[in-house]
Motif scaffolding. Sequence first.
Motif, PDB file in Angstrom:
ATOM      1  N   ASP A  32      19.548  17.724   0.476  1.00 40.02           N
ATOM      2  CA  ASP A  32      19.161  17.449  -1.238  1.00 40.02           C
ATOM      3  C   ASP A  32      20.224  16.744  -1.822  1.00 40.02           C
ATOM      4  OD1 ASP A  32      16.866  18.944  -0.372  1.00 40.02           O
ATOM      5  OD2 ASP A  32      17.899  21.007  -1.139  1.00 40.02           O
ATOM      6  N   ARG A  33      21.140  16.957  -1.842  1.00 35.32           N
ATOM      7  CA  ARG A  33      22.405  16.004  -2.472  1.00 35.32           C
ATOM      8  C   ARG A  33      22.206  14.514  -1.978  1.00 35.32           C
ATOM      9  NH1 ARG A  33      24.937  15.839  -6.557  1.00 35.32           N
ATOM     10  NH2 ARG A  33      26.789  14.927  -5.557  1.00 35.32           N
ATOM     11  N   ALA A  34      22.110  14.476  -0.762  1.00 34.77           N
ATOM     12  CA  ALA A  34      21.812  12.939  -0.166  1.00 34.77           C
ATOM     13  C   ALA A  34      20.704  12.267  -1.098  1.00 34.77           C
ATOM     14  CB  ALA A  34      21.683  12.920   1.281  1.00 34.77           C
ATOM     15  N   VAL A  35      19.660  12.985  -1.146  1.00 29.75           N
ATOM     16  CA  VAL A  35      18.376  12.426  -1.803  1.00 29.75           C
ATOM     17  C   VAL A  35      18.662  11.939  -3.072  1.00 29.75           C
ATOM     18  CG1 VAL A  35      16.074  12.957  -2.394  1.00 29.75           C
ATOM     19  CG2 VAL A  35      16.737  13.705  -0.373  1.00 29.75           C
ATOM     20  N   LEU A  43      37.682  14.777  -5.761  1.00 34.44           N
ATOM     21  CA  LEU A  43      39.060  14.916  -5.246  1.00 34.44           C
ATOM     22  C   LEU A  43      39.207  16.180  -4.638  1.00 34.44           C
ATOM     23  CD1 LEU A  43      42.038  13.981  -4.939  1.00 34.44           C
ATOM     24  CD2 LEU A  43      42.514  14.896  -7.066  1.00 34.44           C
ATOM     25  N   VAL A  44      39.319  16.246  -3.332  1.00 35.02           N
ATOM     26  CA  VAL A  44      39.418  17.315  -2.379  1.00 35.02           C
ATOM     27  C   VAL A  44      40.853  17.594  -1.928  1.00 35.02           C
ATOM     28  CG1 VAL A  44      38.601  18.798  -0.662  1.00 35.02           C
ATOM     29  CG2 VAL A  44      36.975  17.383  -2.074  1.00 35.02           C
ATOM     30  N   GLN A  76      41.411  23.590   8.507  1.00 37.72           N
ATOM     31  CA  GLN A  76      39.947  23.272   8.812  1.00 37.72           C
ATOM     32  C   GLN A  76      38.770  23.409   7.694  1.00 37.72           C
ATOM     33  OE1 GLN A  76      38.790  22.164  11.910  1.00 37.72           O
ATOM     34  NE2 GLN A  76      36.717  21.972  11.188  1.00 37.72           N
ATOM     35  N   ALA A  77      39.152  24.396   6.822  1.00 39.08           N
ATOM     36  CA  ALA A  77      38.049  24.603   5.716  1.00 39.08           C
ATOM     37  C   ALA A  77      38.553  23.496   4.834  1.00 39.08           C
ATOM     38  CB  ALA A  77      38.622  25.938   5.118  1.00 39.08           C
ATOM     39  N   ALA A  78      39.676  23.011   4.515  1.00 45.07           N
ATOM     40  CA  ALA A  78      39.832  21.886   3.741  1.00 45.07           C
ATOM     41  C   ALA A  78      39.243  20.471   4.211  1.00 45.07           C
ATOM     42  CB  ALA A  78      41.528  21.657   3.414  1.00 45.07           C
ATOM     43  N   SER A  79      39.405  20.305   5.622  1.00 44.35           N
ATOM     44  CA  SER A  79      39.078  19.293   6.146  1.00 44.35           C
ATOM     45  C   SER A  79      37.302  19.223   6.141  1.00 44.35           C
ATOM     46  CB  SER A  79      39.134  19.307   7.682  1.00 44.35           C
ATOM     47  OG  SER A  79      40.576  19.172   8.101  1.00 44.35           O
ATOM     48  N   ASP A  80      36.634  20.437   6.270  1.00 45.47           N
ATOM     49  CA  ASP A  80      35.138  20.511   6.104  1.00 45.47           C
ATOM     50  C   ASP A  80      34.908  20.194   4.695  1.00 45.47           C
ATOM     51  OD1 ASP A  80      35.015  21.140   8.671  1.00 45.47           O
ATOM     52  OD2 ASP A  80      34.731  23.246   8.357  1.00 45.47           O
ATOM     53  N   ARG A  81      35.358  20.715   3.723  1.00 43.85           N
ATOM     54  CA  ARG A  81      35.204  20.229   2.382  1.00 43.85           C
ATOM     55  C   ARG A  81      35.472  18.962   1.962  1.00 43.85           C
ATOM     56  NH1 ARG A  81      31.987  23.362  -0.999  1.00 43.85           N
ATOM     57  NH2 ARG A  81      32.351  22.905  -3.277  1.00 43.85           N
ATOM     58  N   ALA A 112      32.738  15.680   0.781  1.00 40.98           N
ATOM     59  CA  ALA A 112      32.831  14.894  -0.327  1.00 40.98           C
ATOM     60  C   ALA A 112      32.798  13.570   0.113  1.00 40.98           C
ATOM     61  CB  ALA A 112      34.043  15.356  -0.946  1.00 40.98           C
ATOM     62  N   ASP A 113      33.426  13.377   1.174  1.00 38.55           N
ATOM     63  CA  ASP A 113      33.466  11.757   1.514  1.00 38.55           C
ATOM     64  C   ASP A 113      32.094  11.378   1.822  1.00 38.55           C
ATOM     65  OD1 ASP A 113      36.320  11.845   1.280  1.00 38.55           O
ATOM     66  OD2 ASP A 113      36.769  12.210   3.312  1.00 38.55           O
TER      67      ASP A 113
END
Length: 210
Positions: free
Chosen positions: A39-42, A55-56, A134-139, A143-144
Amino acid sequence: MTETISPTDTHVESPRIPRPHTDAAALRAIDEATKHLHDRAVKIRACPELHIPKLVLSEHVRGTSILDKIADGVNRFCGSMYVFIFITVGIVVWLFLGNIVGFDKTPWPLLLVILNLPQLSIMISLQVSANRSQAASDRRAIADHETLIALHEMAKQQLDILNGQDRVLAILNTFASKDMPGRQSEIQDCVNKILATVTKTPGAGQPAAN
């Protein structure tokens, strides 16, 4: 006289993800963001120019509860080079003094027991640190991904504009090289006829018009 006009400052601060209360809440937030990623991509594709990159940082996915603060302290302590140097030097000194003084001779059973005791806790702390990374990488990946979608959509729009300009230039080139010479001849003929009619001398016996 020239005047220098400074551009309007349109800098928008990058939004930051609020810190969760616990690491489990951070994981749930990541799962929720992943579910709504389509949905965000749309929405981003509809208005890519309105997307603001996020910024993550690793701290954005770290919980603020007491257990999470303890985990932060343990990770900082275990990952410190000072602790590494202290333990390494201590082990080397123990190996020599154990035999010289005689409190722990080869094969250093007391040293082995002391070193084996904290291994389970250290392994758990390392796993906690790995889960946080891993959680930081996923988040950060989410965002990227959203930012890349916006950039990709804007690049497509720019390519469409450039292709449209190429088509317009091709039409103008065709008109200038093929159509324009014929039109010029027709225009010149019409002008010549008009001039011949306007400048035509009066016939015999007809007085000239005043």
